[in-house]
Each structure stands twice: as structure tokens, then as C-alpha cells.
Design an enzyme around this catalytic site. Structure first.
Site, PDB file in Angstrom:
ATOM      1  N   ALA A  95      51.996  23.142 -12.649  1.00 24.11           N
ATOM      2  CA  ALA A  95      53.360  23.021 -13.671  1.00 24.11           C
ATOM      3  C   ALA A  95      53.349  21.865 -14.666  1.00 24.11           C
ATOM      4  O   ALA A  95      53.177  20.838 -14.271  1.00 24.11           O
ATOM      5  CB  ALA A  95      54.443  23.059 -12.602  1.00 24.11           C
ATOM      6  N   GLY A 138      55.519  14.614  -8.101  1.00 21.97           N
ATOM      7  CA  GLY A 138      56.697  15.026  -7.964  1.00 21.97           C
ATOM      8  C   GLY A 138      57.812  13.864  -7.871  1.00 21.97           C
ATOM      9  O   GLY A 138      57.822  12.812  -8.500  1.00 21.97           O
ATOM     10  N   LYS A 175      43.206  12.461   0.371  1.00 17.87           N
ATOM     11  CA  LYS A 175      44.047  13.394   1.206  1.00 17.87           C
ATOM     12  C   LYS A 175      43.459  14.813   1.068  1.00 17.87           C
ATOM     13  O   LYS A 175      44.174  15.593   0.522  1.00 17.87           O
ATOM     14  CB  LYS A 175      45.680  13.290   0.883  1.00 17.87           C
ATOM     15  CG  LYS A 175      45.838  12.045   1.364  1.00 17.87           C
ATOM     16  CD  LYS A 175      47.656  12.259   1.490  1.00 17.87           C
ATOM     17  CE  LYS A 175      48.535  11.007   2.307  1.00 17.87           C
ATOM     18  NZ  LYS A 175      49.593  11.342   2.094  1.00 17.87           N
ATOM     19  N   ASP A 218      48.258   9.528  -5.378  1.00 16.10           N
ATOM     20  CA  ASP A 218      48.002  10.807  -4.834  1.00 16.10           C
ATOM     21  C   ASP A 218      47.084  11.519  -5.308  1.00 16.10           C
ATOM     22  O   ASP A 218      46.823  11.565  -6.677  1.00 16.10           O
ATOM     23  CB  ASP A 218      49.567  11.591  -4.637  1.00 16.10           C
ATOM     24  CG  ASP A 218      50.333  11.243  -3.457  1.00 16.10           C
ATOM     25  OD1 ASP A 218      49.843  10.392  -2.773  1.00 16.10           O
ATOM     26  OD2 ASP A 218      51.633  11.607  -3.360  1.00 16.10           O
ATOM     27  N   MET A 256      53.402  22.602  -1.062  1.00 13.41           N
ATOM     28  CA  MET A 256      52.350  22.435  -0.330  1.00 13.41           C
ATOM     29  C   MET A 256      52.045  23.544   0.659  1.00 13.41           C
ATOM     30  O   MET A 256      51.933  23.255   1.724  1.00 13.41           O
ATOM     31  CB  MET A 256      52.554  21.063   0.377  1.00 13.41           C
ATOM     32  CG  MET A 256      52.700  19.896  -0.473  1.00 13.41           C
ATOM     33  SD  MET A 256      52.884  18.408   0.473  1.00 13.41           S
ATOM     34  CE  MET A 256      54.647  18.636   1.472  1.00 13.41           C
ATOM     35  N   ALA A 260      58.897  18.907  -8.433  1.00 12.78           N
ATOM     36  CA  ALA A 260      58.362  20.404  -8.710  1.00 12.78           C
ATOM     37  C   ALA A 260      59.180  21.470  -7.952  1.00 12.78           C
ATOM     38  O   ALA A 260      59.111  22.444  -8.541  1.00 12.78           O
ATOM     39  CB  ALA A 260      56.961  20.435  -8.272  1.00 12.78           C
ATOM     40  N   PRO A 270      55.905  16.719 -12.032  1.00 13.82           N
ATOM     41  CA  PRO A 270      55.196  17.885 -11.792  1.00 13.82           C
ATOM     42  C   PRO A 270      53.767  17.846 -12.314  1.00 13.82           C
ATOM     43  O   PRO A 270      52.943  18.343 -12.047  1.00 13.82           O
ATOM     44  CB  PRO A 270      55.844  18.996 -12.265  1.00 13.82           C
ATOM     45  CG  PRO A 270      56.854  18.557 -13.357  1.00 13.82           C
ATOM     46  CD  PRO A 270      56.946  17.215 -12.979  1.00 13.82           C
TER      47      PRO A 270
END
Length: 331
Positions: free
Chosen positions: A268, A159, A127, A107, A238, A189, A81
């Protein structure tokens, strides 16, 4: 037997065949792929070749090898997370090992605390909303170029790679390139974020089943929703970007009572983690008021109040911003 005249003609023909006609072929045990032959045709609007048009870097018939003949390899790795202490030991060792032959493709939502651990070259995926597919093609192009140079590509995902993270799609793409990815799981997560926000996804008398959903289906569509059950927890990943629409759909299409509790855990496990709580009618306004942004995990169901109200089911419920800059697991 060929005549000398015929052989001379054959050699002359071969001499004028363009090099690009032999892309992916070589008598060497380490195949050479001439990347320039793919440029300028079949590119997307970012000027990136479509990944399905890229020639394999090695034999891609199953079973595919873990390493290319030039040593190139891929590791698909989950970052958890956000708190570095929640990385698996395998992930921590791979991320912190200094190696100039390693490229880490990350990411966008991977935490800064984890990025700061990495001593090697990093490329961060672009992204942003509305360009996920273009960014995914850019990720494949970065990986392809690095693999063609014999590098170790670490594909770092927030995640767990296989929980709404396109992990399976990327495994298939890397197989197309001719290499089998090694997969290192991460703490998802979907379960860790609620825990860090003091929300158990199951709790006797509140919830005896858990459903995981994504806020975005294929081609940016809304996924089908699970019908309401009082003792059910639904965790959305998401989805914070379409919270108002999500709550409206849950009420109108999935028969959720407007008073159903909703919590959002933002970032988190990070030092700036925040948790906000409301219900179907006001959570979108509360999130907007406090400028809640991704990465955020949404929890829907009565279990939201199991611990936050100290187990009291007397109708008095906490609401709004209830946790701000909480201590993370490293403190």
C-alpha cells in the site's frame, strides 16, 4: 580490626575470582558490561545469546531512564504503510538525520523507498516464515550491543509499532536492558491500506463497525475469529500467507457467507501497489494467480464494493486485479 594475615588472604582470593563474576558492576558512573562473558552459553541455534540472560546495562528498576549512563538510547518508530510521504514529520526527521552514532534496525517489510532515505547504518531483520522468534532474538542482540556502545538505536517497524508489531514486547525488553524507549507512532496499514485501495472501512449502509485481526496468533497459531455481522468490516494484517485457511475458517467457524467480498491491498502506498478483489471462495486463487505477497492488508466485508462498484448495489461486482501500479500520494 582485621589482622594483616587475614587481609592478605582476602586479597589473594579476590585476585583469582574471574572477571565474569562482576558482569554489570563497576565503580564507574558508566557501568561496564563484559559481553564476552555471555557468549558460549545459553545461545540459540543462530548462536545468539538469549535476551533474558543478558545483564542490564543500567538500573532497570521502574521508572527506567530514557538514556543509559553512556548515552545509549532507543526510539521505537513506525514507518507507516510504505510511502515516504506518509511518514510522520517526527519519523522523517529522525530517519534522515545523519549521525554515525545511530543504528537503524529495520523490519524486513519496510519499503525500499523509506530505506533509501536513511543515511546511517542499517540492519534488516531476518524475519522469514518459520524463524520469527530467532530473528526477534537477533534484533534484541543487535540493539543490546549498540546500546552498550552508547549508540542511538532506532527500531523501525512497518505501520504502527503497537498494532500487531510486537512494539509493547520490545518496550518491555528494552526496560530489562535498562532504558526506556521513546515511541513515535506510525500510520497503521489497518486503516491506510484500505483507503489507498479505495475501500472505506466504514460506509453508511455497508459497515458501521471495524475489527482488526492478525493472521498469526502466539506460537504461529490461528487467532480466534469474530462472528459474522453483515455491517462489519474485518481487516487482517499479516495473513496473506494463510489466506486459503483463513477463508475456510471464516466460513466454517465464524458463519461468513461464501459470497462475502474480500480485497487485498499489496504494498500500500508504494509505486507497485496492487489491489485484488474476490470473495471467500476465490480470493485465494486470485491472489495466487497474481502472486500477491507481503506486506498485504486483507479487507473482508460488504464495504469492499462501496466505492469500487461506484455505489451500485445491483449484484454486479468487480473482481480480480483492479489496481496495478497506481499513483501514490507523492504524485
Amino acid at each position: 580490626m582485621f589482622s594483616r594475615q587475614y587481609l592478605s588472604l582476602l586479597y589473594a582470593c579476590l585476585a583469582i575470582v574471574p572477571t565474569s563474576a562482576f558482569v554489570g558492576f563497576s565503580y564507574s558512573p558508566r557501568p561496564t558490561v563484559f559481553l564476552q562473558s555471555t557468549l558460549g552459553r545459553n545461545e540459540n541455534e543462530w548462536g545468539i545469546p538469549y535476551s533474558e540472560d543478558l545483564p542490564p546495562l543500567a538500573d532497570n528498576r521502574m521508572p527506567v531512564s530514557r538514556k543509559l549512563p553512556n548515552g545509549g538510547q532507543v526510539t521505537l518508530l513506525g514507518s507507516g504503510p510504505g510511502d515516504p510521504d506518509l511518514l510522520t514529520m517526527a519519523a522523517f526527521k529522525l530517519l534522515t538525520k545523519k549521525d554515525p552514532n545511530t543504528l537503524v534496525i529495520v523490519d524486513r517489510l519496510v519499503s525500499r523507498e523509506i530505506l533509501d532515505l536513511i543515511p546511517n547504518e542499517i540492519k534488516i531483520a531476518r524475519k522469514l516464515p518459520g524463524c520469527a522468534d530467532l530473528a526477534q532474538e537477533e534484533i534484541y542482540w543487535w540493539a543490546y550491543q549498540a546500546l552498550n556502545k552508547g549508540k542511538h538505536v532506532i527500531r523501525l517497524k512497518i505501520g504502527d509499532p503497537f498494532v500487531f508489531g510486537r512494539g509493547g514486547e520490545e518496550v518491555l525488553k528494552f526496560r530489562h536492558f535498562g532504558v526506556e524507549a521513546k515511541v513515535v507512532p506510525g500510520v497503521s496499514a489497518a486503516f491506510s491500506a484500505p483507503l489507498l485501495g479505495m475501500i472505506p472501512v466504514t460506509h453508511r449502509g455497508y459497515a458501521n463497525q471495524v475489527v482488526m485481526c492478525t493472521g498469526y496468533g502466539r506460537d504461529n497459531s490461528s487467532p480466534d475469529l469474530i462472528q459474522y455481522h453483515k455491517e462489519q468490516t474485518v481487516v487482517f494484517l499479516m495473513a496473506v500467507g494463510r489466506l486459503q485457511q483463513l477463508c475456510r475458517s471464516l466460513i466454517e467457524k465464524a458463519n461468513y457467507p461464501p459470497s462475502t467480498p474480500v480485497a487485498i491491498i499489496e504494498k500500500a502506498g508504494c509505486p507497485d501497489q496492487r489491489t485484488v478483489v474476490g470473495d471467500m471462495t476465490n480470493i485465494a486463487d486470485i491472489a495466487e494467480q497474481h502472486k500477491i505477497k507481503p506486506p498485504s492488508t486483507i479487507v473482508v466485508g460488504e464495504v469492499v464494493h462501496a466505492l469500487l462498484d461506484n455505489g451500485q448495489m445491483d449484484g454486479k461486482r468487480v473482481s480480480g486485479l483492479i489496481q496495478n501500479a497506481v499513483k501514490n500520494s507523492s504524485n
